[in-house]
Design a protein around this motif. Structure first.
Motif, PDB file in Angstrom:
ATOM      1  N   SER A   1     106.279   6.560  96.048  1.00 36.96           N
ATOM      2  CA  SER A   1     105.342   5.478  95.769  1.00 36.96           C
ATOM      3  C   SER A   1     106.015   4.331  95.018  1.00 36.96           C
ATOM      4  O   SER A   1     105.886   3.162  95.412  1.00 36.96           O
ATOM      5  CB  SER A   1     104.159   6.012  94.957  1.00 36.96           C
ATOM      6  OG  SER A   1     103.264   4.978  94.632  1.00 36.96           O
ATOM      7  N   VAL A   2     106.728   4.628  93.946  1.00 33.93           N
ATOM      8  CA  VAL A   2     107.363   3.561  93.167  1.00 33.93           C
ATOM      9  C   VAL A   2     108.511   2.916  93.939  1.00 33.93           C
ATOM     10  O   VAL A   2     108.951   1.810  93.605  1.00 33.93           O
ATOM     11  CB  VAL A   2     107.885   4.077  91.803  1.00 33.93           C
ATOM     12  CG1 VAL A   2     106.745   4.622  90.976  1.00 33.93           C
ATOM     13  CG2 VAL A   2     108.964   5.125  91.988  1.00 33.93           C
ATOM     14  N   SER A   3     108.987   3.586  95.001  1.00 33.59           N
ATOM     15  CA  SER A   3     110.058   3.024  95.825  1.00 33.59           C
ATOM     16  C   SER A   3     109.523   2.296  97.052  1.00 33.59           C
ATOM     17  O   SER A   3     110.300   1.780  97.857  1.00 33.59           O
ATOM     18  CB  SER A   3     111.020   4.140  96.273  1.00 33.59           C
ATOM     19  OG  SER A   3     111.581   4.791  95.159  1.00 33.59           O
ATOM     20  N   GLY A   4     108.189   2.295  97.221  1.00 36.69           N
ATOM     21  CA  GLY A   4     107.598   1.616  98.366  1.00 36.69           C
ATOM     22  C   GLY A   4     107.772   2.348  99.676  1.00 36.69           C
ATOM     23  O   GLY A   4     107.685   1.734 100.747  1.00 36.69           O
ATOM     24  N   GLN A   5     108.013   3.660  99.607  1.00 36.33           N
ATOM     25  CA  GLN A   5     108.264   4.445 100.816  1.00 36.33           C
ATOM     26  C   GLN A   5     107.132   5.400 101.156  1.00 36.33           C
ATOM     27  O   GLN A   5     107.239   6.167 102.109  1.00 36.33           O
ATOM     28  CB  GLN A   5     109.563   5.258 100.638  1.00 36.33           C
ATOM     29  CG  GLN A   5     110.800   4.419 100.404  1.00 36.33           C
ATOM     30  CD  GLN A   5     111.128   3.552 101.594  1.00 36.33           C
ATOM     31  OE1 GLN A   5     111.317   4.040 102.711  1.00 36.33           O
ATOM     32  NE2 GLN A   5     111.205   2.252 101.372  1.00 36.33           N
ATOM     33  N   LEU A   6     106.051   5.356 100.408  1.00 38.71           N
ATOM     34  CA  LEU A   6     104.973   6.312 100.635  1.00 38.71           C
ATOM     35  C   LEU A   6     104.283   6.072 101.970  1.00 38.71           C
ATOM     36  O   LEU A   6     103.858   7.010 102.640  1.00 38.71           O
ATOM     37  CB  LEU A   6     103.946   6.213  99.497  1.00 38.71           C
ATOM     38  CG  LEU A   6     102.861   7.293  99.455  1.00 38.71           C
ATOM     39  CD1 LEU A   6     103.493   8.671  99.320  1.00 38.71           C
ATOM     40  CD2 LEU A   6     101.894   7.028  98.315  1.00 38.71           C
TER      41      LEU A   6
ATOM     42  N   GLU B   1      98.645   2.347  99.421  1.00 39.90           N
ATOM     43  CA  GLU B   1      99.606   3.269  98.815  1.00 39.90           C
ATOM     44  C   GLU B   1      99.058   3.844  97.505  1.00 39.90           C
ATOM     45  O   GLU B   1      99.229   5.033  97.219  1.00 39.90           O
ATOM     46  CB  GLU B   1     100.927   2.554  98.574  1.00 39.90           C
ATOM     47  CG  GLU B   1     101.704   2.244  99.850  1.00 39.90           C
ATOM     48  CD  GLU B   1     103.107   1.745  99.561  1.00 39.90           C
ATOM     49  OE1 GLU B   1     103.363   1.328  98.420  1.00 39.90           O
ATOM     50  OE2 GLU B   1     103.944   1.783 100.481  1.00 39.90           O
ATOM     51  N   ASP B   2      98.400   2.993  96.712  1.00 44.16           N
ATOM     52  CA  ASP B   2      97.821   3.463  95.449  1.00 44.16           C
ATOM     53  C   ASP B   2      96.717   4.487  95.705  1.00 44.16           C
ATOM     54  O   ASP B   2      96.615   5.492  94.988  1.00 44.16           O
ATOM     55  CB  ASP B   2      97.257   2.282  94.653  1.00 44.16           C
ATOM     56  CG  ASP B   2      98.345   1.353  94.150  1.00 44.16           C
ATOM     57  OD1 ASP B   2      99.514   1.776  94.105  1.00 44.16           O
ATOM     58  OD2 ASP B   2      98.028   0.188  93.817  1.00 44.16           O
ATOM     59  N   VAL B   3      95.886   4.232  96.718  1.00 46.82           N
ATOM     60  CA  VAL B   3      94.819   5.175  97.060  1.00 46.82           C
ATOM     61  C   VAL B   3      95.415   6.483  97.567  1.00 46.82           C
ATOM     62  O   VAL B   3      94.928   7.574  97.245  1.00 46.82           O
ATOM     63  CB  VAL B   3      93.877   4.556  98.112  1.00 46.82           C
ATOM     64  CG1 VAL B   3      92.936   5.602  98.683  1.00 46.82           C
ATOM     65  CG2 VAL B   3      93.077   3.426  97.495  1.00 46.82           C
TER      66      VAL B   3
ATOM     67  N   VAL C   1     111.251   3.131  88.801  1.00 48.75           N
ATOM     68  CA  VAL C   1     112.074   3.938  89.713  1.00 48.75           C
ATOM     69  C   VAL C   1     112.983   4.877  88.920  1.00 48.75           C
ATOM     70  O   VAL C   1     113.098   6.068  89.244  1.00 48.75           O
ATOM     71  CB  VAL C   1     112.905   3.027  90.639  1.00 48.75           C
ATOM     72  CG1 VAL C   1     113.904   3.852  91.450  1.00 48.75           C
ATOM     73  CG2 VAL C   1     111.988   2.254  91.577  1.00 48.75           C
ATOM     74  N   GLN C   2     113.625   4.354  87.886  1.00 47.93           N
ATOM     75  CA  GLN C   2     114.516   5.182  87.089  1.00 47.93           C
ATOM     76  C   GLN C   2     113.764   6.349  86.444  1.00 47.93           C
ATOM     77  O   GLN C   2     114.217   7.486  86.464  1.00 47.93           O
ATOM     78  CB  GLN C   2     115.191   4.336  86.007  1.00 47.93           C
ATOM     79  CG  GLN C   2     116.183   5.097  85.130  1.00 47.93           C
ATOM     80  CD  GLN C   2     117.329   5.694  85.916  1.00 47.93           C
ATOM     81  OE1 GLN C   2     117.758   5.124  86.929  1.00 47.93           O
ATOM     82  NE2 GLN C   2     117.838   6.840  85.478  1.00 47.93           N
ATOM     83  N   LYS C   3     112.588   6.050  85.899  1.00 48.45           N
ATOM     84  CA  LYS C   3     111.782   7.103  85.269  1.00 48.45           C
ATOM     85  C   LYS C   3     111.346   8.131  86.299  1.00 48.45           C
ATOM     86  O   LYS C   3     111.357   9.343  86.037  1.00 48.45           O
ATOM     87  CB  LYS C   3     110.551   6.496  84.595  1.00 48.45           C
ATOM     88  CG  LYS C   3     109.677   7.531  83.870  1.00 48.45           C
ATOM     89  CD  LYS C   3     108.488   6.878  83.216  1.00 48.45           C
ATOM     90  CE  LYS C   3     107.661   7.905  82.440  1.00 48.45           C
ATOM     91  NZ  LYS C   3     107.165   9.001  83.312  1.00 48.45           N
ATOM     92  N   SER C   4     110.944   7.668  87.471  1.00 50.13           N
ATOM     93  CA  SER C   4     110.486   8.580  88.509  1.00 50.13           C
ATOM     94  C   SER C   4     111.621   9.474  89.007  1.00 50.13           C
ATOM     95  O   SER C   4     111.414  10.658  89.297  1.00 50.13           O
ATOM     96  CB  SER C   4     109.885   7.783  89.674  1.00 50.13           C
ATOM     97  OG  SER C   4     109.238   8.630  90.585  1.00 50.13           O
TER      98      SER C   4
END
Length: 439
Positions: A425-430, A139-141, A350-353
């Protein structure tokens, strides 16, 4: 004549080489992400670590199976003197010239203070945690590829707008040159128009530099030839559907792979506590063996089988083991605290995103309005300038504002897509959006 032909051939060859060196490749965002998953060093390393943990788990599982060892010896002997004490002179035996010995030993662990099963549980947790870490690495890549791809689009779009504006700026210089020659405008106005061309050219050079740098970053990540010039597929880029966006951190706390890895490490650490406590118990195993001996002309032993139960108990370790148990419990507590810290960090991310994504959408609306306003303002100022009601400063300023508005409007659309993927990405859905699980 020959020299001329050679020169033409050389120019032709250089031209062909230059074209090949500047080869352009149109690449969609999905293709870029998939290439990053398949070829990046980070993903390769992550997959290798998963395989290592898998082999470690298999090694530990082998501990629950019997240990079977076979040994054998064949020896040539010198003239040995063999006497049997208290048997008289007639008890001397012939001197053997060879000896053979064969042994087979079997050991099956029956009870080891639950250490074997706890070790398997611990390594299963570490294997699953490493698998989750590998998914997070992918996911990071993917996000890195998206960031480079978006940045490349922004740089290319900025260059397109600047080149378009430069054409009109140069045409203005041409027009002002004639007007200045005819004494209609002062030379100062011509210099201002020329200065705008120079400033725009500096921006063009900077945009080209950005394109070259970002292109190199992306080709390096995708393991492409650095000479390949990637062209962003704009139509595919903006076909993204951004409906059903994340509005809370609940999904992230269930889907984030790094948080899942910490939870699995916590499971492994609890098993390590049980492994440490196994030192309080004895180890019991089932034993069996077979021995065969042949000392030529002296003795032959066959079918010498043995079996029984083995017991080992480290009595001094009972007192010492308490420290190991405390250490294992402390490490388990560390993992628990790490999980709590990461949970709070994910909530903040998540809040920031979410806020950044909403901001990008709102800014895009404002930039659209600003572009219309800047275009109308430039039209009005140019009409005034053509009628002698406005000076060059006003015209140049309106042109610059119009240029900035066009650039910001173009970039704001890409920013929405970038922030959307960052939110995924920050939600783990990418992974779901690119079918990561299939790669």
């Amino acid at each position: 004549m020959k020299i001329s032909q050679l020169m033409l051939f050389g120019v032709f060859f250089i031209g062909i080489s230059s074209i090949e060196a500047q080869e352009k490749t149109s690449l969609t965002l999905g293709e870029a992400v998939q290439m990053a998953w398949e070829k990046s060093n980070e993903v390769t390393l992550a997959n290798t670590k998963v395989n290592t943990k898998m082999y470690e788990l298999k090694t530990v599982k082998n501990n629950q199976y019997p240990d079977l060892k076979i040994s054998g010896q064949y020896q040539r002997l010198t003239k040995a003197s063999i006497d049997l004490p208290n048997q008289g002179e007639s008890a001397s035996l012939a001197s053997p010239d060879r000896a053979m010995l064969g042994m087979a030993n079997l050991s099956l662990p029956i009870f080891a203070g639950f250490k074997i099963q706890s070790s398997i549980d611990a390594y299963e947790g570490m294997y699953e945690a490493e698998t989750a870490n590998a998914a997070k690495t992918k996911e990071d890549v993917a996000l890195k590829a998206i960031t480079y791809y978006t940045a490349l689009y922004k740089a290319q779009k900025t260059l397109d707008v600047l080149n378009e504006n430069q054409k009109s700026a140069k045409q203005r210089v041409t027009d002002f040159t004639e007007l200045e020659k005819n004494g209609i405008i002062p030379r100062n106005d011509l210099l201002k128009a020329q200065l705008l061309v120079s400033k725009t050219q500096l921006s063009i050079d900077e945009a080209n530099n950005n394109i070259n740098n970002i292109n190199y970053y992306l080709t390096t990540l995708l393991k492409l030839d650095p000479n390949v010039k990637i062209q962003v597929n704009e139509e595919d880029f903006f076909n993204l559907k951004t409906s059903n966006t994340i509005t809370s951190d609940a999904v992230a706390l269930e889907s984030r792979k790094d948080l899942e890895a910490i939870r699995l490490q916590s499971k492994a650490s609890e098993a390590n506590v049980k492994i440490a406590k196994a030192g309080y118990y004895p180890a019991i195993s089932l034993l069996g063996g077979y021995t065969a001996l042949d000392l030529k002309d002296i003795i032959t032993v066959k079918y010498a089988m043995n079996f029984g139960i083995g017991l080992s108990y480290d009595l001094s370790g009972i007192l010492k083991n308490n420290v190991h148990v405390k250490e294992a419990e402390s490490r388990a507590l560390e993992v628990k605290n790490t999980e709590a810290i990461m949970t709070d960090r994910i909530k903040v991310e998540v809040q920031k995103s979410i806020e950044d994504y909403d901001l990008a959408i709102n800014q895009s609306v404002v930039y659209d309005e600003a572009l219309q306003q800047a275009a109308e303002n430039y039209r009005l100022v140019k009409d005034k300038f053509d009628n002698g009601l406005s000076d060059t400063n006003d015209l140049v300023e309106a042109d610059v504002e119009h240029l900035n508005a066009k650039i910001q409007t173009a970039l704001s659309k890409a920013t929405i897509i970038q922030k959307y993927y960052e939110l995924l990405s920050v939600s783990g859905q990418l992974s779901q959006s690119f079918n990561l699980s299939k790669i």
